[in-house]
Every structure is written in C-alpha cells, then in structure tokens.
Design an enzyme around this catalytic site. Structure first.
Site, PDB file in Angstrom:
ATOM      1  N   ASP A 136       0.858  -1.187   0.000  1.00  0.00           N
ATOM      2  CA  ASP A 136       0.000   0.000   0.000  1.00  0.00           C
ATOM      3  C   ASP A 136       0.895   1.238   0.000  1.00  0.00           C
ATOM      4  O   ASP A 136       2.114   1.121  -0.117  1.00  0.00           O
ATOM      5  CB  ASP A 136      -0.974  -0.025   1.191  1.00  0.00           C
ATOM      6  CG  ASP A 136      -0.267  -0.002   2.536  1.00  0.00           C
ATOM      7  OD1 ASP A 136      -0.937  -0.296   3.542  1.00  0.00           O
ATOM      8  OD2 ASP A 136       0.939   0.296   2.598  1.00  0.00           O
ATOM      9  N   SER A 137       0.307   2.420   0.153  1.00  0.00           N
ATOM     10  CA  SER A 137       1.130   3.625  -0.013  1.00  0.00           C
ATOM     11  C   SER A 137       2.171   3.753   1.091  1.00  0.00           C
ATOM     12  O   SER A 137       3.280   4.228   0.855  1.00  0.00           O
ATOM     13  CB  SER A 137       0.254   4.878  -0.081  1.00  0.00           C
ATOM     14  OG  SER A 137      -0.640   4.913   0.992  1.00  0.00           O
TER      15      SER A 137
END
Lengths: 182, 311
Positions: A136-137
């Site tokens: 994910d980020s």
C-alpha cells in the site's frame, strides 16, 4: 545452472553465470481452502512459465512511444538470440535507457520482500509490480526510504511516484548512483 | 478446480446466492461502511460465487496478484464493492451488472447506465484494505475517502524520520510532543489514515496530493466555523493547507474510530452544503455493518465494534 551455448554477441556474454530468474506468471489458482491445489484454466489463457535470463551488461533497451510495441533482444537459455516483444511503458518516453544490473534488481527485490514480509520463496523479479505484491502507499514510501538508505541516494517525490515495478526502482537507483558519482 | 469457463466439465453446481437484503440509502450527512474480515470466510464455494460477480477484467487483475492470500483479498474487495452497491438499488441491479470507470486522477467510480423509468441512486464509494479487513464506504452523491490500518502495524523506519519526510511541520511537531514511543506509533498510524482518507476523498490519491502540503489536526471547540454554525463542545478534526494555515478547508469532514478492535479507520466526506443541518450537530454520521456477502450481515453501529469515535 548455466547452459553452455555461445552467445552470438560477445558484448552480451556474461562475466559470470547469468542469474536466471524465472518469470512465473500467476497461474490460475484453485481457490481451495484445503490442501488440494489443482490447476484450473481460465477462459482464454493459460500462461506458461517462461525463463528470461537477465542481461548482465548494460545492453541498451530502446523504448518507444506508449502504444507502440518495443523490441528488446534477449538471450534465451539455449543461446539463440530471440526477439521478444514487450509492451512499451505507459508514460510517453522515447529514449535509450539502460537496464539496471541484476545485482541492483536483486537488492531491490530483497528490500521489497523484507518490507512486505514476503516469504523467501515468493517469486519477485524486475517485472513485479508493487501493487500486485500487496504494497500500500505506506509500504511504498517505506520501500523508497529503505532503498535510499541501502544505496546512499535521495529520491525526489516526483521520481518516487513513477516507480511501480522493481525494475523501475532499480533503474532509478542506478541513474541516481551514477549521477552522484559523476 | 475453479469453474470460470462456462462449459467447463468441472463446474461445480451451487445454489444461486441468497438475494442481498436491500438497504436504505445513506442520508446527506451519512457514510455507510460495510466491512469484511477475510479470515471469516471458511467456505470455498463462496469464492466461486464471488468470482462470478466480477468482470473479466477484474478477474484478470485478481489473478495477477502475487499469491493466493493476495488474490483472495483482491477478489473479496471487488465482491464487497459490487454487493454493497447492489444493496442500495432496491433489487433492481445485481452485483454483477455494475460497471466502473476511473476519474481523470484514477479514482474508481460507478459508471451508471441510463434507465427509462428509474434513476439509479447517485452513490459514491471508496474502499480500503489490509490483509485482515476490507472496508467499503458509501455515500449519496458526496465524495468520500476511507482508509483502514491495522492497529498493530509497525513501521520499518523510525516514526519521526517518516514524519519529517512525509508529514507537514505542524504534524511533525505534534508527534514530537508524544514521549511514549507506542503512543507516537499509534498516533502516526491514525494520522496516516486520516491523510489517506482525505486524498482519496479528493480523488487524486497519494501521488496527486502530497501529504506535506496539508495538515490534519484537531481544532478546539467553540469556534465559529466558516459555515457560521457553532460546533459542539468536542474538538473536531480539520484540514488546512500548509501554505494557508488558519483557513480551514471546511468542505471536508472527518471521522476517526476503531473498527472491530483491530483497525484504525478514517473517513473523509465532503460536507453536504445542499442540505444544511437542522440543529447543532453538523458532524459526519456513521452506519457500519460487518458482512460476509450472501451469508451474513450484521449492523454493528452502536456496538463495541465501532468505538473511540472522533469527528
């Protein structure tokens, strides 16, 4: 393990055994929660395991405009050169860029595997996209920071945004390392 | 065998999925949240049912994920979005029938068909997942962003290093005031989810809205907001541009809470100016359901599964 063939182009001959990293496409899975895992086929495509040895020297790879297929020469296991079509990257680019050294790609794979807590036998290669590896980020920023630390470089935000695969990261790293030393 | 081929001999027969109970549309200030816990899925045949709901393109994406766990997560995420949206169409649209497009920044949204005698509700949605939960937030016609993170999530890098790099000066200063490392860790994660929810609501995502350019913080109570309404006593979550401190971006409202005792969850929703609130309470309302589509739905809004709510 290395097949003894004579690569036609001496410049591409490995100084040491090429790292053959199998590019295993995700074979369609049987979604079973038991231990029985049989292969299923998806309508249309059953992809096979392909083995793509890495170019160990800096072979130029010409990439064309997005939408056009670009062509790269790669040496297959048996030493015969073959033309392999690969889709051009989505961003508009017309430049000759050098593919990163396998050691760099390998190190990036290690850092990515560590950050995403992937098992050692999880196949990660240059083509692996961070998103398909489950990043994910927050993972992505941690990976970038880990790469900065490992390679002694500093990645600008704009460049960081364009990294979607392991290969992207490796290529950027080498560019920055080279810029630093020049 | 996975019976995706319609004429596959190995097709396993299964009963048609139970119809999804219809849900009432969210009201103007409401976000509805539906979440799935992947570990609760014990029945493999359900995965086949979910796979049937996806478009061919979505199936390909699911199968490109690296490994069975990630594939299952990706499959559940798509199934959750489709089944959730279908609930709000009063039985007229099946989960399978939805089409999606991306806005110019890449944010997924529903592509509605035109119908002669029925206008589909203008639903907006956003999803977030971790390996242990997938959540889908839905509003009626208002941009929304949602982000969830495991409470126990640890970072490889030092919190302040990450914050210095990615957070605004005000946020870094706040984290520095927290002496206890565990407290600092959890506040970092909570702030991260709020910032993620905001950029997802904006529709531009992490790359389109640099985290450094805006601050999210608590604003003291009793201040008159730009809308001219007095807030309630509790401090509220606000967002402001780093270049323009003091000018609160009032268009956006937030909620931060704990979900299922396992996840910090942040929701950011555009404030509905078309329907100004009667009375004092202008804050974001939540309705939350735990679901296993086609098997079980449980409304958990007033339960322990949703707690420590800050708005």
């Amino acid at each position: 393990m290395r097949k003894r063939g004579t690569p036609p182009n001496r410049a591409l001959r490995a100084r040491r055994p090429p790292e053959i990293s199998p590019t295993v496409r995700s074979l369609p899975l049987a979604f079973s929660l038991s231990s029985d895992r049989s292969m299923a086929s998806i309508s249309g495509t059953v992809t096979a395991t392909s083995v793509r040895p890495r170019l160990t020297s800096r072979a130029p790879v010409v990439k064309g405009f997005s939408g056009l297929k670009s062509v790269s020469f790669s040496i297959q296991r048996n030493g015969f050169p073959s033309v392999r079509l690969q889709a051009a990257p989505r961003r508009l680019r017309f430049q000759v860029s050098c593919a990163a050294k396998p050691e760099t790609v390998q190190k990036v794979c290690e850092i990515v595997k560590k950050q995403l807590a992937l098992s050692d036998d999880t196949p990660v290669s240059g083509e692996s996209k961070f998103s398909t590896l489950g990043a994910d980020s927050l993972d992505t920023v941690e990976i970038v920071m880990g790469l900065e630390e490992a390679f002694g470089i500093s990645v600008e935000e704009e460049s960081a945004q364009s990294i979607t695969t392991v290969q992207d990261a490796a290529d950027l790293i080498e560019k920055l390392v080279e810029a630093k030393s020049s | 065998m996975l019976p995706l081929h319609s004429n596959s001999l190995a097709r396993r027969p299964f009963a048609s999925p139970l119809p999804l109970p219809p849900a009432s549309l969210p009201s103007p200030r409401e976000t509805h949240i539906w979440y799935v816990v992947p570990d609760e899925l014990k029945d493999a045949s359900l995965l086949y049912q979910y796979m049937e709901l996806l478009s061919p393109c979505e199936r390909q994406s699911v199968l490109r994920m690296n490994g069975e766990r990630l594939q299952k997560g990706a499959l559940l995420a798509r199934a959750l979005v489709r089944t959730t949206l279908a609930r709000y169409t009063d039985g007229r649209l099946s989960p399978k029938s939805f089409k999606f497009q991306k806005n110019r920044f890449g944010k997924p949204e529903v592509e509605w068909d035109k119908y002669d005698l029925w206008a589909p509700p203008p639903l907006q949605f956003n999803i977030s997942h971790t390996s242990t939960m997938i959540a889908c937030g839905v509003t009626l016609d208002l941009p929304i962003g949602i982000d969830i993170e495991e409470k126990q999530r640890k970072t490889s890098n030092n919190i302040l290093s990450l914050a210095h790099r990615y957070f605004s000066p005000v946020e870094v200063a706040y984290l520095k005031t927290l002496a206890d490392p565990e407290c600092r860790q959890s506040e970092f994660i909570r702030l991260w989810t709020l910032k993620e929810a905001y950029v997802k609501a904006l529709g531009r995502g992490f790359s389109g809205t640099p985290f450094k350019d805006f601050t999210i913080r608590l604003e003291a109570s009793n201040s008159k907001q730009v809308t001219g309404e007095l807030k309630s006593d509790a401090p509220s979550i606000v967002v402001e541009a780093v270049d323009d401190p003091g000018i609160l971006m009032n268009r956006w409202q937030f909620a931060l809470f704990e979900l299922n005792n396992s996840h910090y969850t942040a929701v950011c929703m555009e404030r509905d100016v078309k329907n100004p609130a009667d009375g004092e309470n202008n804050s974001l309302k939540l309705e939350v359901w735990r679901t296993l589509p086609f098997v079980e739905d449980e409304c958990v809004t007033e339960t322990d599964a949703v707690k420590n709510i800050i708005r």
